[in-house]
Enzyme design. Sequence first.
Site, mmCIF file in Angstrom:
data_model
loop_
_atom_site.group_PDB
_atom_site.id
_atom_site.type_symbol
_atom_site.label_atom_id
_atom_site.label_comp_id
_atom_site.label_asym_id
_atom_site.label_seq_id
_atom_site.Cartn_x
_atom_site.Cartn_y
_atom_site.Cartn_z
ATOM 1 N N LYS A 190 52.766 83.347 92.670
ATOM 2 C CA LYS A 190 53.261 84.667 92.251
ATOM 3 C C LYS A 190 54.754 84.620 91.966
ATOM 4 O O LYS A 190 55.239 85.262 91.045
ATOM 5 C CB LYS A 190 52.962 85.721 93.332
ATOM 6 N N GLN B 258 51.243 88.235 99.495
ATOM 7 C CA GLN B 258 49.873 87.990 99.936
ATOM 8 C C GLN B 258 48.904 88.104 98.737
ATOM 9 O O GLN B 258 49.312 87.818 97.628
ATOM 10 C CB GLN B 258 49.477 88.914 101.101
ATOM 11 N N ASP C 194 49.675 82.272 97.901
ATOM 12 C CA ASP C 194 50.254 81.006 97.440
ATOM 13 C C ASP C 194 49.695 80.546 96.100
ATOM 14 O O ASP C 194 49.581 79.346 95.838
ATOM 15 C CB ASP C 194 50.061 79.905 98.505
ATOM 16 N N GLY D 94 55.939 83.618 101.193
ATOM 17 C CA GLY D 94 56.783 82.477 100.845
ATOM 18 C C GLY D 94 56.561 82.212 99.377
ATOM 19 O O GLY D 94 55.506 81.765 98.980
ATOM 20 N N HIS D 95 57.547 82.571 98.564
ATOM 21 C CA HIS D 95 57.409 82.399 97.119
ATOM 22 C C HIS D 95 58.399 81.335 96.660
ATOM 23 O O HIS D 95 59.600 81.504 96.800
ATOM 24 C CB HIS D 95 57.666 83.719 96.394
HETATM 25 P P1 GDP Z 1 53.299 82.386 95.944
HETATM 26 O O1 GDP Z 1 53.353 82.667 97.392
HETATM 27 O O2 GDP Z 1 52.106 82.987 95.275
HETATM 28 O O3 GDP Z 1 54.560 82.713 95.209
HETATM 29 O O4 GDP Z 1 53.088 80.793 95.804
HETATM 30 P P2 GDP Z 1 53.887 79.673 96.644
HETATM 31 O O5 GDP Z 1 55.253 79.576 96.085
HETATM 32 O O6 GDP Z 1 53.713 79.860 98.098
HETATM 33 O O7 GDP Z 1 53.025 78.385 96.277
HETATM 34 C C1 GDP Z 1 52.852 77.967 94.957
HETATM 35 C C2 GDP Z 1 53.453 76.551 94.793
HETATM 36 O O8 GDP Z 1 52.981 75.972 93.604
HETATM 37 C C3 GDP Z 1 54.964 76.542 94.683
HETATM 38 O O9 GDP Z 1 55.458 75.393 95.302
HETATM 39 C C4 GDP Z 1 55.222 76.496 93.174
HETATM 40 O O10 GDP Z 1 56.441 75.850 92.848
HETATM 41 C C5 GDP Z 1 54.049 75.667 92.722
HETATM 42 N N1 GDP Z 1 53.527 75.984 91.386
HETATM 43 C C6 GDP Z 1 53.375 77.201 90.806
HETATM 44 N N2 GDP Z 1 52.746 77.068 89.620
HETATM 45 C C7 GDP Z 1 52.483 75.750 89.459
HETATM 46 C C8 GDP Z 1 51.811 74.973 88.450
HETATM 47 O O11 GDP Z 1 51.305 75.478 87.450
HETATM 48 N N3 GDP Z 1 51.724 73.610 88.661
HETATM 49 C C9 GDP Z 1 52.246 73.020 89.772
HETATM 50 N N4 GDP Z 1 52.111 71.693 89.908
HETATM 51 N N5 GDP Z 1 52.873 73.716 90.728
HETATM 52 C C10 GDP Z 1 52.983 75.054 90.576
HETATM 53 P P1 IMO Z 2 52.370 84.732 99.918
HETATM 54 O O1 IMO Z 2 53.033 85.997 99.438
HETATM 55 C C1 IMO Z 2 49.341 82.841 102.404
HETATM 56 C C2 IMO Z 2 48.169 84.976 106.055
HETATM 57 C C3 IMO Z 2 48.489 84.298 107.363
HETATM 58 C C4 IMO Z 2 47.347 84.815 108.214
HETATM 59 C C5 IMO Z 2 47.167 86.248 107.720
HETATM 60 C C6 IMO Z 2 47.864 87.289 108.562
HETATM 61 O O2 IMO Z 2 53.277 83.570 100.013
HETATM 62 O O3 IMO Z 2 51.123 84.453 99.130
HETATM 63 P P2 IMO Z 2 50.406 87.997 108.870
HETATM 64 O O4 IMO Z 2 51.588 87.213 109.375
HETATM 65 O O5 IMO Z 2 50.589 88.539 107.494
HETATM 66 O O6 IMO Z 2 49.945 89.040 109.839
HETATM 67 O O7 IMO Z 2 49.204 86.912 108.806
HETATM 68 O O8 IMO Z 2 47.698 86.264 106.402
HETATM 69 N N1 IMO Z 2 49.323 85.153 105.140
HETATM 70 C C7 IMO Z 2 49.538 84.420 104.047
HETATM 71 N N2 IMO Z 2 48.873 83.341 103.559
HETATM 72 N N3 IMO Z 2 50.381 83.350 101.717
HETATM 73 C C8 IMO Z 2 51.030 84.441 102.170
HETATM 74 O O9 IMO Z 2 51.978 85.075 101.450
HETATM 75 C C9 IMO Z 2 50.648 85.006 103.414
HETATM 76 N N4 IMO Z 2 51.082 86.049 104.146
HETATM 77 C C10 IMO Z 2 50.248 86.141 105.196
HETATM 78 O O10 IMO Z 2 48.463 82.898 107.232
HETATM 79 O O11 IMO Z 2 46.167 84.112 107.923
HETATM 80 MG MG MG Z 3 53.428 81.670 99.237
#
Ligand code: GDP
Ligand code: IMO
Ligand code: MG
Length: 427
Positions: A16, A223, A13, A40-41
């Site tokens: 990416k 991840q 999170d 979850g991106h």
């Molecule tokens: P990922 O799993 O690595 O793709 O990240 P997620 O999407 O799960 O979580 C990142 C969150 O931060 C998302 O809601 C993005 O829209 C938000 N985000 C990404 N970069 C920035 C930033 O520079 N500033 C802020 N405020 N939000 C950001």
């Molecule tokens: P993104 O791509 C954050 C965590 C789960 C759990 C562990 C194992 O959005 O960064 P799993 O279901 O993969 O066997 O769970 O990994 N986990 C993540 N945490 N972001 C993710 O993906 C994750 N994918 C798995 O919360 O601790």
């Molecule tokens: Mg994510």
Amino acid sequence: MPGIVIVGVQWGDEGKGKATDLLGERTDWVVKFNGGNNAGHTVVVGDEKYALHLLPSGILSSGVNAVIGNGVVVDLEVLFAELEALQARGVDTSRLRVSANAHVITHYHRTLDKVTERFLGKRQIGTTGRGIGPAYADKINRVGIRVQDLFDENILRQKVEGALDQKNHLLLKVYNRRAITCDEIVDDLLSYADRVRPLVADTSLLLNDALDAGEVVVFEGGQATMLDVDHGTYPFVTSSAATAGGAATGSGVGPNRLDRIVGIVKAYTTRVGSGPFPTELFDESGEWLRSRGFEFGTTTGRPRRVGWYDAPMARYATRINGLTDLVLTKLDILTGLERIPVCVAYDVDGERFDEMPVSQSDFHHATPIYEYLPGWTQDITGARTFDDLPVEAREYVLALEAMSGTHISVIGVGAERDAVVVRRDLV
Ligand code: GDP
Ligand code: IMO
Ligand code: MG
């Protein structure tokens, strides 16, 4: 330099999806190489917000060819639901290709994921419950079902029977659940066969041809380094290779084709699920970070655990992945702090560790040794050049860069697509 890998530095999170989207205009191909719909991106484009789980985020950029690589585990129901949801919003998904060698997640993987977690009790991992671990376990155990198996009913039936053999004993005798019949699984999988067939391709060949032609291929990791099955905080990890090496094995290109390895790192740290987290905050500053950063899981909605930046972790990720660049995200969230703690080393029972401890027990007992950097109060969401940032924010970035072992090339100052400061282009 056409092969660009995006990997998470911390526990996921980091942003990416946004980083991949940022490269969209200069990208020809985007490939997801590990994980499945545990990811979850989130990508924000104007007023539109997209949350992608199984599909690579690059699919949102028109003209980009999207690939689900052999290293991914595919839940077919999720695949088609996600494709339909995007199509309904006007996204062109016609360029998606799926590796014939990718494994599928079925009903019994989801069931086993949930029951094993329940049986682990206090030792549970906090998985996303999507069947990821059991599907990879079957793959390594050589009883998995691959996408190509859907096109030969006899083979499929034999493989499902083999896979269910032991599982039904487990489900019935250990977990007290009902047995799963071969027919229900085969029927379910076959119901997707006609829809999957046109998507299936030799994705390794497509990607290598594209690289030969000088096209830009982005390898979008799911991840992150600390969730990697080899290099993360095992057993509190996911079940795939989420580090840069996984980009090669999970897509069928040689490691020498990976030119730029970009680590995405948040300006603080978050984690979902169980496991050690030295800089974790349990006080009001943690609440403040969680609500300001909106740190709630994209996949499960769980509140994310939050803490300060961990520099030894960033150095570790730089080493394990061979990072050439960092994208530092969510710097805007730190606005308003008088001073910002940064973990520079760990204390383990009185002993100082400047690098990640080798022993997992030491890491469990590690308490952070902090350095305090001056904060800023000005709104930075409108900054588009490094000089637009207040001096304290620039100093914070430069200090993190010096501690993290590689160049901070991009800085995120908001969720919006264009809310970035680019110091060095990634493509
Ligand atoms: P990922 O799993 O690595 O793709 O990240 P997620 O999407 O799960 O979580 C990142 C969150 O931060 C998302 O809601 C993005 O829209 C938000 N985000 C990404 N970069 C920035 C930033 O520079 N500033 C802020 N405020 N939000 C950001
Ligand atoms: P993104 O791509 C954050 C965590 C789960 C759990 C562990 C194992 O959005 O960064 P799993 O279901 O993969 O066997 O769970 O990994 N986990 C993540 N945490 N972001 C993710 O993906 C994750 N994918 C798995 O919360 O601790
Ligand atoms: Mg994510």
